[in-house]
Structures are given as C-alpha cells and as structure tokens.
Design a protein around this motif. Structure first.
Motif, mmCIF file in Angstrom:
data_model
loop_
_atom_site.group_PDB
_atom_site.id
_atom_site.type_symbol
_atom_site.label_atom_id
_atom_site.label_comp_id
_atom_site.label_asym_id
_atom_site.label_seq_id
_atom_site.Cartn_x
_atom_site.Cartn_y
_atom_site.Cartn_z
ATOM 1 N N GLY A 1 1.226 -1.372 0.313
ATOM 2 C CA GLY A 1 -0.097 0.091 -0.283
ATOM 3 C C GLY A 1 1.081 1.546 0.121
ATOM 4 O O GLY A 1 1.646 1.520 -0.146
ATOM 5 N N GLU A 2 0.160 2.231 -0.003
ATOM 6 C CA GLU A 2 0.786 3.630 -0.140
ATOM 7 C C GLU A 2 -0.492 4.943 1.102
ATOM 8 O O GLU A 2 -1.521 4.631 1.008
ATOM 9 C CB GLU A 2 0.757 4.617 -1.220
ATOM 10 C CG GLU A 2 2.124 3.320 -2.498
ATOM 11 C CD GLU A 2 2.079 4.482 -3.361
ATOM 12 O OE1 GLU A 2 2.404 3.595 -4.815
ATOM 13 O OE2 GLU A 2 0.802 5.072 -3.817
ATOM 14 N N GLY A 3 1.195 5.314 1.542
ATOM 15 C CA GLY A 3 0.051 5.869 2.592
ATOM 16 C C GLY A 3 -0.865 5.483 3.619
ATOM 17 O O GLY A 3 -1.919 6.277 3.728
ATOM 18 N N GLY A 4 -1.074 4.116 3.847
ATOM 19 C CA GLY A 4 -1.884 3.794 4.291
ATOM 20 C C GLY A 4 -3.053 3.041 3.884
ATOM 21 O O GLY A 4 -3.551 2.718 4.602
ATOM 22 N N VAL A 5 -2.929 2.897 2.615
ATOM 23 C CA VAL A 5 -4.101 3.225 1.870
ATOM 24 C C VAL A 5 -3.215 1.530 1.069
ATOM 25 O O VAL A 5 -2.365 1.397 -0.084
ATOM 26 C CB VAL A 5 -4.304 3.542 0.895
ATOM 27 C CG1 VAL A 5 -5.676 2.744 0.173
ATOM 28 C CG2 VAL A 5 -4.738 5.029 1.768
ATOM 29 N N VAL A 6 -4.221 0.228 1.326
ATOM 30 C CA VAL A 6 -4.620 -0.513 -0.281
ATOM 31 C C VAL A 6 -4.775 -0.887 -1.852
ATOM 32 O O VAL A 6 -4.601 0.601 -1.931
ATOM 33 C CB VAL A 6 -5.041 -1.741 0.143
ATOM 34 C CG1 VAL A 6 -5.307 -3.041 -0.333
ATOM 35 C CG2 VAL A 6 -4.444 -2.687 2.067
ATOM 36 N N THR A 7 -2.508 -1.091 -1.788
ATOM 37 C CA THR A 7 -2.979 -0.797 -3.371
ATOM 38 C C THR A 7 -2.875 -2.261 -4.385
ATOM 39 O O THR A 7 -3.012 -2.188 -5.453
ATOM 40 C CB THR A 7 -1.293 0.255 -4.437
ATOM 41 O OG1 THR A 7 -0.011 -0.812 -3.386
ATOM 42 C CG2 THR A 7 -1.579 1.356 -3.584
ATOM 43 N N GLY A 8 -2.413 -3.405 -3.570
ATOM 44 C CA GLY A 8 -2.566 -4.518 -3.563
ATOM 45 C C GLY A 8 -2.119 -6.129 -2.900
ATOM 46 O O GLY A 8 -1.705 -5.617 -1.725
ATOM 47 N N ALA A 9 -1.329 -6.866 -4.041
ATOM 48 C CA ALA A 9 -0.833 -7.932 -2.702
ATOM 49 C C ALA A 9 0.502 -8.381 -3.441
ATOM 50 O O ALA A 9 0.158 -8.276 -4.988
ATOM 51 C CB ALA A 9 -2.027 -8.719 -2.342
ATOM 52 N N ARG A 10 1.576 -8.741 -2.691
ATOM 53 C CA ARG A 10 2.725 -9.118 -3.822
ATOM 54 C C ARG A 10 2.742 -10.860 -3.256
ATOM 55 O O ARG A 10 2.551 -11.234 -2.540
ATOM 56 C CB ARG A 10 4.165 -8.919 -3.630
ATOM 57 C CG ARG A 10 5.463 -8.795 -3.684
ATOM 58 C CD ARG A 10 6.013 -8.600 -3.895
ATOM 59 N NE ARG A 10 7.134 -8.136 -2.250
ATOM 60 C CZ ARG A 10 7.045 -9.197 -1.809
ATOM 61 N NH1 ARG A 10 7.429 -10.589 -2.343
ATOM 62 N NH2 ARG A 10 7.774 -9.209 -0.300
ATOM 63 N N TYR A 11 2.844 -11.791 -4.702
ATOM 64 C CA TYR A 11 3.028 -13.046 -4.740
ATOM 65 C C TYR A 11 4.066 -13.649 -5.392
ATOM 66 O O TYR A 11 4.801 -12.989 -6.024
ATOM 67 C CB TYR A 11 2.251 -13.495 -5.442
ATOM 68 C CG TYR A 11 0.072 -12.785 -5.257
ATOM 69 C CD1 TYR A 11 -1.188 -14.332 -3.849
ATOM 70 C CD2 TYR A 11 -0.377 -12.115 -5.011
ATOM 71 C CE1 TYR A 11 -1.513 -13.689 -3.946
ATOM 72 C CE2 TYR A 11 -1.759 -11.837 -4.335
ATOM 73 C CZ TYR A 11 -2.240 -12.161 -3.733
ATOM 74 O OH TYR A 11 -3.584 -12.043 -3.306
ATOM 75 N N ARG A 12 4.431 -14.481 -4.664
ATOM 76 C CA ARG A 12 5.629 -15.515 -4.997
ATOM 77 C C ARG A 12 5.029 -17.012 -5.626
ATOM 78 O O ARG A 12 3.859 -17.357 -5.292
ATOM 79 C CB ARG A 12 6.355 -15.854 -4.333
ATOM 80 C CG ARG A 12 7.134 -16.900 -4.970
ATOM 81 C CD ARG A 12 8.637 -16.948 -3.550
ATOM 82 N NE ARG A 12 9.199 -15.895 -3.375
ATOM 83 C CZ ARG A 12 9.380 -15.403 -2.848
ATOM 84 N NH1 ARG A 12 10.126 -16.643 -1.553
ATOM 85 N NH2 ARG A 12 10.568 -14.532 -2.535
ATOM 86 N N ASP A 13 5.513 -17.432 -7.484
ATOM 87 C CA ASP A 13 4.078 -18.790 -8.020
ATOM 88 C C ASP A 13 4.788 -19.612 -7.911
ATOM 89 O O ASP A 13 5.929 -19.485 -6.823
ATOM 90 C CB ASP A 13 4.085 -18.029 -9.511
ATOM 91 C CG ASP A 13 5.180 -17.836 -10.456
ATOM 92 O OD1 ASP A 13 6.291 -18.376 -9.397
ATOM 93 O OD2 ASP A 13 5.231 -17.408 -11.162
ATOM 94 N N ARG A 14 4.593 -20.752 -8.450
ATOM 95 C CA ARG A 14 5.255 -22.071 -7.818
ATOM 96 C C ARG A 14 6.804 -22.598 -8.560
ATOM 97 O O ARG A 14 7.594 -23.105 -7.627
ATOM 98 C CB ARG A 14 4.551 -23.367 -8.374
ATOM 99 C CG ARG A 14 2.994 -23.621 -7.713
ATOM 100 C CD ARG A 14 2.134 -24.436 -8.098
ATOM 101 N NE ARG A 14 1.557 -24.493 -6.750
ATOM 102 C CZ ARG A 14 1.507 -25.754 -6.429
ATOM 103 N NH1 ARG A 14 2.222 -26.244 -6.440
ATOM 104 N NH2 ARG A 14 0.410 -25.906 -5.343
#
Lengths: 322, 110
Positions: free
Chosen positions: A212-225
């Motif tokens: 997020g930025e400035g306390g606001v969610v912008t997404g999620a980071r993932y790792r694939d297989r």
C-alpha cells in the motif's frame, strides 16, 4: 436497523464435526437449535483429503463427504443452519446470550462454541499496518466500502469462495488467489463461480505481502510455484487464510481461555460462564481428532440440555424417535 | 448515564470537529457488521465509564457514507479519536470496554 432478533434455545457456533454433532443431539432432544457456520462444510474436516479413522468408515473418504452426511442428519432432525461468520458475542446482558452474525443478532439461552482451530497463527506482512486501509475479513461488514473497486480475495476454502461471490455483486472485479492448484470448494460453489464475469481465480500463488501507499492498500505481492514474484493490484484485500490457531478472538474475553487462547472447560464442556459450552478443537486439551470433536459435541449438547432444564435429565435421551 | 450520540453529515461538524469541551470518540460502524454489533455494548459501557472525560459518538455507514469517504474509513468498526477538531488516534475492530478505556487513556495522556 436491518438486524433481526432470532431466538432459540441453543445456538451453536461452528459447522464442523463438533458443532454439527451437538446440533443432532440438541435437535433430537427437542431444543430449538441454530447453527452458525461460514460455509455448509467448514473446518478441518472439510479440508481433509482422505479420512480413514472415522468409525465405520472402512475405506478412506474425503472429509467433506463425511461431514456432508453429518450435515444432512442435522437438517433431518430440524436444526437450522445459518450461513454466516460469527463476529462477536455479548454474554453480559440479562436478555439472553447474544450472538452477532453478519447482519443479524441471535439470542439464545445456551451457546456452544465449536469454532475449531484454523485461524492463521501469524499475520501476512503488511496486514496489520494496512488494517483500516483496505485489509478486510468480512464482506457483510466491509464489502460495501469497496463498491465499484477492484478487490482481492486471499483464501482457498469454501468460505473464501462464498465471500468472493458476494463481493462480485459489489466490486468492479474480484481476483481470488490461492496457493493450491485448484479450488477447494464444492461443485455448487464452483459452478456459481463460473457465472460472474468479474471473478477471476488465480491458483498457485502464495501471498508474500499486502502492499500500500500512505496507509491505503494498493494490492498484494505473490510468489508463484516457480519462484517468480508478481503483484496484483486491488483497493481491498479480503483475507481468509487458514492456520492452526483457535478461533476465539470474537469472544472478546467472555469466557476463560488458556495461555494459547483455547477455551477452558470442564469434562462436561462447561466454560467459565454458565450456559456457555465449548467442544472440539477450540477447547484447551491434548487430543485433537475428528471423532473426539464429534463426541465432545454430543457431551456439550447434553450438558446444554441439562442446563436449559435446570438440571433435569430427560427420560428419552438417547432413544430413537421418528 | 452517558449514552453515545448518533451523528450524521448534518451535525458532524458541530458535534465532533467544533467540540472543544471534550475529546470526541467516533465509532464508524455498519448495521451489517457483526463486529460492530459486538462492539456496541462494550462501547456503551466505556461511554458510561468515561462520562465527563470523553464524548462518545457513532456514525452509521447506512446513514452517511460520505463521512466514511471523507475520513478515509475502509473497515468497520473504525474508532477515530478527535481532540480540538483534529484526529489524534485511530483503531480498527471490536474490543472489550476495558481495552477501549485503556486505549483512550494512552492517547489522551500524550
């Protein structure tokens, strides 16, 4: 207010083997019984790919197949099953024991807590920091705050998919992510999930961080297989991860817990608060097995029945009734 | 006995922002939120205990969505503590009355 008051003799929180077995016993004893469960088949048993130690089950079966039969038995004896996550309770009023579901308040004379031990033991990085900025756990509560936006659902079980379906009617798009290679929902839910055009399922992705930025969610980071990282954008991240911690936070200290937050009971499943019982994996104990949970559900229901009848033991207990 | 007051977009400025007598705690809540319903009795209890020290208010999502947007509320229940018209603390989720009082004490003693 839209909330409604639903009264019953016994309210059971949790639709696993403990909660459903308690419901069978309570309904057979003539108690007006309501079960709150986030999905028709929930908990550890619903996730078990093969159960070989359930009595009478000679060949291993998926846990959800066994649980489905128990659920059918619950319905046969007249208990009501309400699909909702219980978010809180108020056991301090003199107007009965209050149980708060998604949008309604139930009032019961006795309660059995059978919520299991599948809460995540740890938070995902960013989850605590962005709480209040787009991290959410309940569509009934916070779904409307994301109307018309892109959101992410993190989870692999039926509850997560039910929530994704509900969100699809509010949000612009819903991306369901799971580290599993396929969904772990029943065919009905899977069929429904094919319907909304705005729902996308991404398998094989393990969440690494909510960003997020400035306390606001912008997404999620993932790792694939394969170890590759990618970020999915979204204004809200609804979390339905499972772990092995007891689901007791919603009790807000209403009953005594042990040092690991499991509920302390006596051998009759009575908690520190009269009229409130606990059964199954959420109890403070040593052995956590599905058939033990079912047995504890039976004990809790019989204890609740005794409590509701002022200690009187019913003469027809345990006998078949048609 | 001090009861939380319901505030809307019409009187938020007067009851919260312009209130200088006491700090104001606002519960941004939703009628469809079980966590909010669970918080209600705890909130009432804390309001009684903090009578004369903190003014307790509630803003319903169903009644005034705009206030949620204006104050960046993205989860319910969200408790926002105002002092002299300015936000000084924020917390998300249901909690026990004694924890709520402790949280208030912590931020009001700063």
């Amino acid at each position: 207010m839209t909330q409604t008051d639903l009264t019953c003799d016994l309210h059971i929180i949790g639709g696993g083997p403990a909660g459903y077995t308690a419901a069978i016993y309570a309904a057979r004893a003539g108690l007006k019984t309501v079960v709150s469960t986030p999905a028709p088949l929930s908990g550890m048993m619903a996730m078990a790919p093969a159960v070989g130690n359930w009595p009478s089950q000679v060949e291993p079966l998926p846990g959800r197949d066994i649980l489905e039969r128990i659920r059918e038995q619950v319905l046969k004896y007249g208990a009501e099953i309400v699909l909702e996550s219980v978010a809180g309770v108020n056991f301090t009023t003199d107007r009965g024991l209050q149980v708060f579901g998604g949008a309604q308040m139930h009032v019961a004379q006795a309660v059995i807590v059978a919520t299991g031990a599948m809460n995540p033991a740890e938070k995902v990085p960013g989850e605590e920091e962005l709480l209040g900025g787009g991290v959410a756990y309940c569509v009934a509560c916070d779904g409307p705050l994301f109307a018309g936006e892109d959101v992410i659902v993190v989870g692999a079980d039926e509850h997560a998919y039910e929530e994704a379906l509900a969100l699809s009617e509010i949000a612009n798009s819903v991306t369901v992510t799971t580290p599993a290679t396929k969904v772990n929902a029943d065919e009905r839910v899977a069929r429904e999930l094919e319907l909304p055009d705005n729902v996308r399922i991404e398998t094989g992705l393990r969440i690494q961080e909510i960003v997020g930025e400035g306390g606001v969610v912008t997404g999620a980071r993932y790792r694939d297989r394969d170890g590759n990282e990618r970020t999915i954008e979204g204004a809200g991240v609804f979390m339905y991860l499972r772990g092995n911690a007891p689901a007791t936070e919603f009790l807000l200290g209403a009953v005594d817990l042990d040092e690991h937050d499991y509920i302390i009971t006596d051998e009759l499943m009575q908690t520190s608060l009269p009229g409130v019982f606990a059964a199954g994996d959420v109890r403070s104990k040593v052995v956590r097995q599905q058939c033990v949970a079912a047995g504890e559900g039976a004990v809790a229901a019989l204890s609740a029945e005794r409590f509701l009848h002022g200690g009187e033991v019913r003469s027809d207990r345990g006998q078949a009734r048609e | 006995m001090a009861k939380p007051i319901d505030v809307t977009g019409e009187d938020f400025e007067e009851e919260v922002i312009k209130c200088t007598d006491l700090p104001v705690l606002v519960d941004f809540w939703s009628e469809t939120c079980g966590h909010c319903l669970a918080l209600n009795p705890q909130y009432d209890q804390a309001a009684e205990a903090k009578e004369g020290e903190v003014k307790f208010a509630k803003v319903s999502f169903q009644d005034c969505r705009d206030l949620f947007s204006e104050h960046g509320v993205r989860a319910t229940p969200t408790l926002v503590l105002f002092k002299d018209g300015k936000e000084i603390a924020r917390r998300v989720g249901a909690m026990r009355a004694d924890d709520l009082q402790e949280w208030l004490n912590e931020h009001l003693s700063e």
